[in-house]
Design a protein around this motif. Sequence first.
Motif, PDB file in Angstrom:
ATOM      1  N   THR A  95      -2.691 -23.858 -29.908  1.00 40.00           N
ATOM      2  CA  THR A  95      -3.882 -23.463 -29.142  1.00 40.00           C
ATOM      3  C   THR A  95      -3.738 -23.789 -27.661  1.00 40.00           C
ATOM      4  O   THR A  95      -4.003 -22.961 -26.797  1.00 40.00           O
ATOM      5  N   LYS A  98      -0.943 -21.877 -25.680  1.00 34.26           N
ATOM      6  CA  LYS A  98      -1.266 -20.494 -25.277  1.00 34.26           C
ATOM      7  C   LYS A  98      -1.753 -20.442 -23.829  1.00 34.26           C
ATOM      8  O   LYS A  98      -1.617 -19.415 -23.173  1.00 34.26           O
ATOM      9  N   ARG A 102       0.099 -17.706 -21.614  1.00 32.28           N
ATOM     10  CA  ARG A 102      -0.671 -16.647 -20.946  1.00 32.28           C
ATOM     11  C   ARG A 102      -0.408 -16.674 -19.440  1.00 32.28           C
ATOM     12  O   ARG A 102      -0.180 -15.640 -18.820  1.00 32.28           O
ATOM     13  N   GLU A 128       1.289 -15.311 -36.447  1.00 33.90           N
ATOM     14  CA  GLU A 128       0.301 -14.263 -36.632  1.00 33.90           C
ATOM     15  C   GLU A 128      -0.609 -14.155 -35.389  1.00 33.90           C
ATOM     16  O   GLU A 128      -0.855 -13.064 -34.867  1.00 33.90           O
ATOM     17  N   ASP A 129      -1.063 -15.325 -34.904  1.00 31.71           N
ATOM     18  CA  ASP A 129      -1.913 -15.362 -33.701  1.00 31.71           C
ATOM     19  C   ASP A 129      -1.198 -14.763 -32.507  1.00 31.71           C
ATOM     20  O   ASP A 129      -1.774 -14.009 -31.722  1.00 31.71           O
ATOM     21  N   LEU A 130       0.074 -15.134 -32.354  1.00 30.50           N
ATOM     22  CA  LEU A 130       0.825 -14.663 -31.177  1.00 30.50           C
ATOM     23  C   LEU A 130       1.035 -13.153 -31.253  1.00 30.50           C
ATOM     24  O   LEU A 130       0.986 -12.461 -30.239  1.00 30.50           O
ATOM     25  N   ARG A 131       1.254 -12.664 -32.474  1.00 29.95           N
ATOM     26  CA  ARG A 131       1.453 -11.215 -32.635  1.00 29.95           C
ATOM     27  C   ARG A 131       0.187 -10.476 -32.192  1.00 29.95           C
ATOM     28  O   ARG A 131       0.243  -9.460 -31.535  1.00 29.95           O
ATOM     29  N   ARG A 132      -0.973 -11.057 -32.550  1.00 33.40           N
ATOM     30  CA  ARG A 132      -2.253 -10.440 -32.183  1.00 33.40           C
ATOM     31  C   ARG A 132      -2.546 -10.568 -30.693  1.00 33.40           C
ATOM     32  O   ARG A 132      -2.922  -9.610 -30.037  1.00 33.40           O
ATOM     33  N   GLU A 133      -2.312 -11.799 -30.152  1.00 39.47           N
ATOM     34  CA  GLU A 133      -2.770 -12.079 -28.786  1.00 39.47           C
ATOM     35  C   GLU A 133      -1.724 -11.824 -27.711  1.00 39.47           C
ATOM     36  O   GLU A 133      -2.063 -11.652 -26.551  1.00 39.47           O
ATOM     37  N   PHE A 134      -0.434 -11.874 -28.081  1.00 42.10           N
ATOM     38  CA  PHE A 134       0.629 -11.742 -27.074  1.00 42.10           C
ATOM     39  C   PHE A 134       1.646 -10.720 -27.555  1.00 42.10           C
ATOM     40  O   PHE A 134       2.831 -11.032 -27.709  1.00 42.10           O
ATOM     41  N   ASN A 135       1.187  -9.527 -27.808  1.00 42.50           N
ATOM     42  CA  ASN A 135       2.062  -8.492 -28.339  1.00 42.50           C
ATOM     43  C   ASN A 135       3.274  -8.324 -27.414  1.00 42.50           C
ATOM     44  O   ASN A 135       3.121  -8.189 -26.221  1.00 42.50           O
TER      45      ASN A 135
END
Length: 329
Positions: A95, A98, A102, A128-135
């Motif tokens: 968390t 990120k 970013r 999974e989070d990174l795939r969603r938030e940092f494509n």
Amino acid sequence: MNGQSEKIDTCRTDACLRLFADEVAAGLSAIPKELPCKYLYDGEGSRLFKEIMELWEYYPTGCETEILERHKADIAAAVDSRAFNVVELGAGDGTKTKILLRHFLDAGLLFHYVPIDISESALEGLKEDLRREFNGLAVQTLATDYFEGLRWLAQSMRRMNLILFLGSNIGNFAPSESRMFLSSLWNASNDGDLVLIGFDLKKDLGTILRAYNDQLGVTARFNVNILRRINDELGGEFDLAGFEYYSTYNPRSGAMESFLISRKRQTVYIDLCGRAFSFAKWEPIHTESSYKFDKGQLSGLAPEHGFEEVANFYDSRSYFADALWRVRK
Ligand SMILES: C[S@@+](CC[C@H](N)C(=O)[O-])C[C@H]1O[C@@H](n2cnc3c(N)ncnc32)[C@H](O)[C@@H]1O
């Protein structure tokens, strides 16, 4: 690495289970009894730790978030290379990381992110989070322990590294282990690499004690979970209600020390250990230490281990510090 996450999996093997059984047997045969804190983090342990991070009593999360928000540009400026790796040891749910990821992306820096953690499930969630938030961010996860992770780092590509060790993970080491860890970290890294290490600082005892004795009892469940894990994975027969959590500050060592205390005289068989372990009434099992540091200690640690101090970043209450060091060879 090409923008896809790949996983090098080392934690579901027979060898891993054997090591777990051997370390549990050694710890429960020791006087006083202990269990290695790295085993607190299976899927359920990682989920409970996420809950701990959100508790109002658990100040380190807010403090380190404040530091990273305030100093992300200073950290980016210290990385004087346009292409580098962000390698994180014990990344957890990432968390706070990120915030840096970013910022680096917004600043147009080129980097790969390599989170290393003993908990596969923490890495799965993070991926999974990174795939969603940092494509499109290049991510390679590594499910292994710190020292294996450092061995991997020593053999990996010779790009510049920014190595993160956040959340006061270093505080879980006893001083001798901490020295060993910092020496291994120095050996595994290149001249000019940067390391950012989170240190929880000494402060008023009420604040520290509350952080490990939350009103909702999440930290207690997090600790008892190690017994449930031994039951599930090693065929243990622990009666979970037969142990209670106790955590206190030791002013001589400067550490919060956490225990599971046997409420009764009992004998517990653990199948993969091939034997039973006896507990006297009120006998403790040490589960975790969380060392607290003072500012003088931080400045001594860097040169002692071959690092040059770049900056120490503090939150507004000076509860926590992130130390930025450069590797010098
Ligand atoms: C206290 S949590 C901190 C997580 C994260 N660094 C943060 O600041 O939020 C410790 C993390 O390190 C991992 N960990 C604990 N012991 C480890 C070990 N020996 N090797 C690798 N990872 C470990 C745990 O699975 C957990 O995700």
